[in-house]
Design an enzyme around this catalytic site. Structure first.
Site, PDB file in Angstrom:
ATOM      1  N   ASP A 162      66.438  59.599 -66.041  1.00 25.16           N
ATOM      2  CA  ASP A 162      67.409  60.115 -66.998  1.00 25.16           C
ATOM      3  C   ASP A 162      68.283  61.124 -66.263  1.00 25.16           C
ATOM      4  OD1 ASP A 162      65.948  58.675 -68.795  1.00 25.16           O
ATOM      5  OD2 ASP A 162      65.484  60.338 -70.128  1.00 25.16           O
ATOM      6  N   HIS A 217      61.732  56.507 -61.166  1.00 24.07           N
ATOM      7  CA  HIS A 217      61.193  55.168 -60.974  1.00 24.07           C
ATOM      8  C   HIS A 217      61.967  54.439 -59.880  1.00 24.07           C
ATOM      9  CE1 HIS A 217      59.029  55.194 -64.999  1.00 24.07           C
ATOM     10  NE2 HIS A 217      59.825  56.248 -65.087  1.00 24.07           N
ATOM     11  N   SER A 222      66.261  68.200 -61.555  1.00 22.73           N
ATOM     12  CA  SER A 222      66.753  68.259 -60.182  1.00 22.73           C
ATOM     13  C   SER A 222      67.771  67.155 -59.957  1.00 22.73           C
ATOM     14  CB  SER A 222      65.594  68.157 -59.189  1.00 22.73           C
ATOM     15  OG  SER A 222      66.036  68.544 -57.906  1.00 22.73           O
TER      16      SER A 222
END
Length: 302
Positions: free
Chosen positions: A84, A160, A271
């Site tokens: 995200d 991911h 981050s």
């Protein structure tokens, strides 16, 4: 800028990390997490566990898992978003430089470090006179592309695999832990090259592929699930140093195979993820700078 760079962000990040691991009394959990949810706009309806009393400390809450159905992985496109976040920049790499935010660039070679041994990655040997960028491109007619995704404190903090690829090598730069907020990134040149980061390199069906997890203030902890030897935000390090680890050995000549959408790692707070990869010239991004994106949504395709 000089004053900000003098702030002991690594020390503060370690202190914040320890604070995050302190177990909160059950009665305090809901008000503390509710304040965080309100401040950063967290959508708890997506969380695998919505009950705030379940999370013993802030660290567990930051690293909360999502319900599988809320992030379907796009099957139609070859590269998906690994996390995200907000799209800061994307496009072709030009003149061995990449933009961290619009108008502010950093050196590709400083960011990734010296080229990994070609034999290890099964790449063809590039002529020594070629630029660093040209040396990364292994197939004639291909271009080098990049995409920068900023994870805000309220975002889902796991990341991911963005495509089917093979991870051959890990390079860890200890570095600083300055904020990677887009507002800060505009006035610190080569911010991503100063900060602690973990560079995973390998190859996909079109050649070179890399994913870099960039640390930030309060994000000293970067975890890669298949890499037990990685330890980030250690108290001592030499400026400009890095350490390499190869996933190719006599017993494992293929490296670490990753499937699109497979769990890869996590941050302890928001981050940045930077993708740098090789693809044919007809590769197209399906993005707009500044847009919000979710893990599993399309980044681009051929």
């Amino acid at each position: 800028v000089a004053l900000y760079k003098s702030v002991p962000t690594r020390l503060l990040s370690r202190a914040w990390g320890r604070l995050n691991q302190v177990e909160l009394p059950t009665w305090l959990r809901k008000p503390v997490y509710s304040l965080y949810i309100w401040t950063f706009g967290v959508n708890m309806k997506e969380a695998a566990v919505e009950d705030l009393h379940h999370y013993r400390n802030l660290s567990e809450f930051f690293r909360r898992k999502l319900k599988p159905q809320v992030r379907p992985v796009c099957c139609l496109h070859s590269v998906i978003s690994p996390s995200d976040g907000k799209i800061l920049n994307f496009g072709q790499v030009k003149n061995c430089e990449v933009e961290q935010v619009k108008g502010v660039t950093y050196s590709l070679e400083s960011f990734l470090g010296p080229r990994v041994c070609t034999e290890e990655l099964h790449f063809s040997q590039a002529p020594p006179g070629n630029s660093f960028q040209q040396q990364l491109v292994t197939k004639e007619g291909n271009e080098l592309y990049h995409c920068v995704i900023y994870l805000a404190p309220g975002d889902y903090h796991c990341f991911h695999s963005p495509t089917d690829w093979r991870v051959s090598h890990r390079r860890h730069f200890p570095g600083s832990l300055m904020s990677v907020n887009p507002g800060v990134a505009r006035w610190i040149k080569e911010l991503f090259c100063h900060n602690e980061r973990v560079v995973l390199t390998g190859d996909w069906k079109h050649g070179f592929f890399s994913l870099t997890a960039v640390g930030a203030t309060n994000v000293g902890s970067i975890r890669i699930y298949f890499d037990q030897d990685l330890h980030t935000n250690s108290p001592c390090y030499s400026k400009g140093s890095y350490n390499d680890f190869s996933f190719i050995s006599n017993n494992n000549k293929e490296g670490i195979p990753m499937r699109k959408g497979e769990h890869l790692g996590e941050f302890n707070l928001g981050s940045t993820i930077v993708l740098i990869f090789e693809a044919p010239k007809d590769f197209k991004f399906h993005l707009k700078a500044g847009q919000k994106i979710h893990f599993g949504e399309a980044l681009g395709s051929l």
